[in-house]
Design an enzyme around this catalytic site. Structure first.
Site, mmCIF file in Angstrom:
data_model
loop_
_atom_site.group_PDB
_atom_site.id
_atom_site.type_symbol
_atom_site.label_atom_id
_atom_site.label_comp_id
_atom_site.label_asym_id
_atom_site.label_seq_id
_atom_site.Cartn_x
_atom_site.Cartn_y
_atom_site.Cartn_z
ATOM 1 N N ALA A 56 0.762 -1.280 -0.075
ATOM 2 C CA ALA A 56 0.029 -0.095 0.129
ATOM 3 C C ALA A 56 0.726 1.354 -0.047
ATOM 4 O O ALA A 56 0.684 2.157 -1.001
ATOM 5 C CB ALA A 56 -0.957 -0.101 1.028
ATOM 6 N N ARG A 99 -5.470 0.294 -9.110
ATOM 7 C CA ARG A 99 -5.805 -0.695 -7.962
ATOM 8 C C ARG A 99 -6.811 -0.217 -7.169
ATOM 9 O O ARG A 99 -6.521 0.814 -6.779
ATOM 10 C CB ARG A 99 -4.423 -1.230 -7.397
ATOM 11 C CG ARG A 99 -3.303 -2.194 -8.391
ATOM 12 C CD ARG A 99 -2.598 -2.758 -7.457
ATOM 13 N NE ARG A 99 -3.069 -4.300 -6.757
ATOM 14 C CZ ARG A 99 -2.441 -4.900 -5.847
ATOM 15 N NH1 ARG A 99 -1.137 -4.475 -5.476
ATOM 16 N NH2 ARG A 99 -2.795 -5.970 -5.274
ATOM 17 N N GLN A 206 3.888 -13.486 -2.310
ATOM 18 C CA GLN A 206 4.692 -12.193 -1.793
ATOM 19 C C GLN A 206 5.495 -12.791 -0.455
ATOM 20 O O GLN A 206 6.464 -12.165 -0.083
ATOM 21 C CB GLN A 206 3.728 -11.147 -1.201
ATOM 22 C CG GLN A 206 3.113 -10.508 -2.482
ATOM 23 C CD GLN A 206 1.840 -10.894 -2.853
ATOM 24 O OE1 GLN A 206 1.427 -12.152 -2.827
ATOM 25 N NE2 GLN A 206 1.061 -10.227 -3.614
ATOM 26 N N ASP A 247 -3.829 -2.560 4.065
ATOM 27 C CA ASP A 247 -4.167 -1.857 2.768
ATOM 28 C C ASP A 247 -5.302 -0.770 2.814
ATOM 29 O O ASP A 247 -5.281 0.381 2.313
ATOM 30 C CB ASP A 247 -4.740 -2.707 1.892
ATOM 31 C CG ASP A 247 -3.525 -3.498 0.998
ATOM 32 O OD1 ASP A 247 -3.273 -4.458 1.611
ATOM 33 O OD2 ASP A 247 -2.614 -3.051 0.053
ATOM 34 N N ASN A 257 -6.402 -6.655 4.090
ATOM 35 C CA ASN A 257 -4.957 -6.903 3.940
ATOM 36 C C ASN A 257 -5.069 -8.209 2.804
ATOM 37 O O ASN A 257 -5.768 -8.513 2.607
ATOM 38 C CB ASN A 257 -4.322 -6.867 5.199
ATOM 39 C CG ASN A 257 -2.723 -7.118 5.022
ATOM 40 O OD1 ASN A 257 -2.061 -6.297 4.582
ATOM 41 N ND2 ASN A 257 -2.210 -8.307 5.390
ATOM 42 N N LYS A 258 -3.791 -8.390 2.457
ATOM 43 C CA LYS A 258 -3.766 -9.611 1.586
ATOM 44 C C LYS A 258 -4.681 -10.818 2.041
ATOM 45 O O LYS A 258 -4.641 -10.974 3.158
ATOM 46 C CB LYS A 258 -2.475 -10.002 1.427
ATOM 47 C CG LYS A 258 -1.938 -11.215 0.689
ATOM 48 C CD LYS A 258 -2.223 -10.980 -0.865
ATOM 49 C CE LYS A 258 -1.867 -9.767 -1.294
ATOM 50 N NZ LYS A 258 -2.694 -9.344 -2.589
HETATM 51 O O1 MRU Z 1 -1.258 -7.282 -3.437
HETATM 52 P P1 MRU Z 1 -0.098 -6.657 -2.872
HETATM 53 O O2 MRU Z 1 1.261 -7.267 -2.806
HETATM 54 O O3 MRU Z 1 0.083 -5.185 -2.870
HETATM 55 O O4 MRU Z 1 -0.554 -6.508 -1.378
HETATM 56 C C1 MRU Z 1 0.152 -6.154 -0.123
HETATM 57 C C2 MRU Z 1 -0.553 -6.365 1.180
HETATM 58 O O5 MRU Z 1 -1.519 -6.824 1.389
HETATM 59 C C3 MRU Z 1 0.463 -5.845 2.186
HETATM 60 O O6 MRU Z 1 0.346 -6.529 3.497
HETATM 61 C C4 MRU Z 1 -0.260 -4.346 2.391
HETATM 62 O O7 MRU Z 1 -0.232 -3.387 1.451
HETATM 63 C C5 MRU Z 1 0.695 -3.699 3.492
HETATM 64 S S1 MRU Z 1 2.347 -3.114 3.201
HETATM 65 C C6 MRU Z 1 2.981 -2.025 4.008
#
Ligand code: MRU
Length: 362
Positions: A56, A99, A206, A247, A257-258
């Site tokens: 994010a 996004r 990730q 996020d 979040n993810k």
């Molecule tokens: O799809 P992504 O890789 O952008 O997802 C990222 C996440 O879900 C992170 O945990 C979130 O953005 C926090 S980053 C400090």
């Protein structure tokens, strides 16, 4: 982290000499440390959409520079200040469609738009420089936020703890240091000897590709798990805290979040392990009442059927459900660690106090 390690985990920087946004291509990690040099807003959009830059806060920073690049392109074409301004405003609209879930993207674009409007049609300096200065300021503020979050998060932990994390909320996902992984990096510097369990984080891995890479680069004791194994490490008593990023945090504390984070939160509650969400205030959306109102990005089926390396792993034609994020209910979050202090439940009033008197903006 030493300087060399830090350099291989810096997701973006603006090169003023060449007028390029240099992005670490995270789709190539961990095998290759490769960079993209973006000169156009379209390249920045593509990098965000395809997760070359992700996480994010990093998405927000990249988008801010993307707006400056749009003005820069117009100035290079010598179209005059009004045209440069129109291109930059158009870039704000365009990047907002890259996004949907991370609110940092929209905060960054709102801020760039406000700066554009303040500059007016005939700015004193080149619009490119005005917008680059603003993007730099946004970037530096994120660095400072991450440092504050790291200190506040570390204060909740004890040396030797086992920590489980999901996805990557580290240096790679921010301007620097990270949010959820910030206390781990700081603890590493201070001899805390944490043991980190990183969920691989299907479908885009990730955790395996990025978190394991980032933590091992810093010398942290790291163990990689398939997502379905989180219950096993918790049941074995190996985990004393769960640290995740976010996020978008809604006004009541529900946190997107993810995808998979919600499942981890249910396990953590079952095993009596505190789950901490670590976010900058720019990830909190006071205008979003609860988790149900958070837009969840749906991504392509091939991410599930073919994985990252494009090797088919599922039968042709199978139906796929692939939300990129899920929502963890506020009731399962032990604390929300921000750059402006540690919030405890009930989160509604705590978040309202954070934004009080600021017109709903941090
Ligand atoms: O799809 P992504 O890789 O952008 O997802 C990222 C996440 O879900 C992170 O945990 C979130 O953005 C926090 S980053 C400090």
């Amino acid at each position: 982290m030493d300087d060399r390690a830090l350099r291989s985990t810096v997701p973006l920087r603006y090169d003023r000499t060449r007028g390029e946004l240099v992005l670490l291509d995270q789709t190539k990690l961990p095998g290759e440390v490769a960079h993209i040099r973006a000169r156009s807003v379209e390249q920045v959009f593509e990098a965000i959409r395809s997760l070359r830059v992700r996480g994010a806060p990093a998405i927000g920073c990249a988008a801010a520079y993307g707006v400056a690049l749009a003005a820069s392109e117009a100035e290079d074409r010598r179209e005059g200040p009004a045209a440069a301004r129109a291109c930059a405003l158009e870039a704000c609209r365009y990047l907002a469609t890259s996004r949907p879930t991370a609110v940092n993207l929209f905060r960054a674009l709102d801020r760039m738009e406000a700066r554009l409007r303040a500059a007016g049609d005939a700015p004193d300096a080149s619009l490119r420089d005005v917008l680059l200065d603003e993007a730099d300021a946004f970037f530096r503020e994120d660095e400072e936020s991450c440092l504050r979050i790291s200190e506040a998060g570390l204060a909740l932990l004890s040396p030797g703890m086992g920590i489980l994390t999901h996805c990557n909320a580290g240096a790679l996902a921010t301007s620097r240091y990270g949010t959820a992984l910030g206390p781990v990096h700081l603890g590493q510097e201070r001899g805390y000897r944490f043991r980190v369990y990183a969920d691989e984080t299907r479908p885009l891995l990730q955790g395996a590709r990025l978190t394991a890479y980032e933590l091992m680069t810093d010398g942290v004791d790291t163990t990689l798990l398939c997502d379905g194994m989180a219950a096993s490490v918790m049941a074995a008593g190996l985990v004393q805290a769960v640290l995740v990023g976010g996020d978008r945090v809604a006004a009541n504390g529900d946190t997107a979040n993810k995808v998979g984070t919600n499942g981890v939160s249910i396990l953590a509650r079952h095993y009596g392990i505190p789950l901490y969400v670590l976010v900058p205030v720019t990830s909190i959306d006071p205008g979003c009442p609860d988790g149900a109102a958070i837009p969840i990005e749906m991504r392509g089926a091939s991410e599930v059927t073919e994985a990252w390396y494009r090797t088919r792993m599922a039968p042709e034609g199978v139906k796929v459900f692939n939300p990129a994020f899920d929502v963890t209910e506020a009731s399962r979050i032990a604390a929300i660690v921000t750059d402006r202090g540690v919030l405890r439940p009930p989160y509604g009033p705590a978040i309202a106090r954070l934004f009080a008197g600021e017109g709903g903006r941090p």
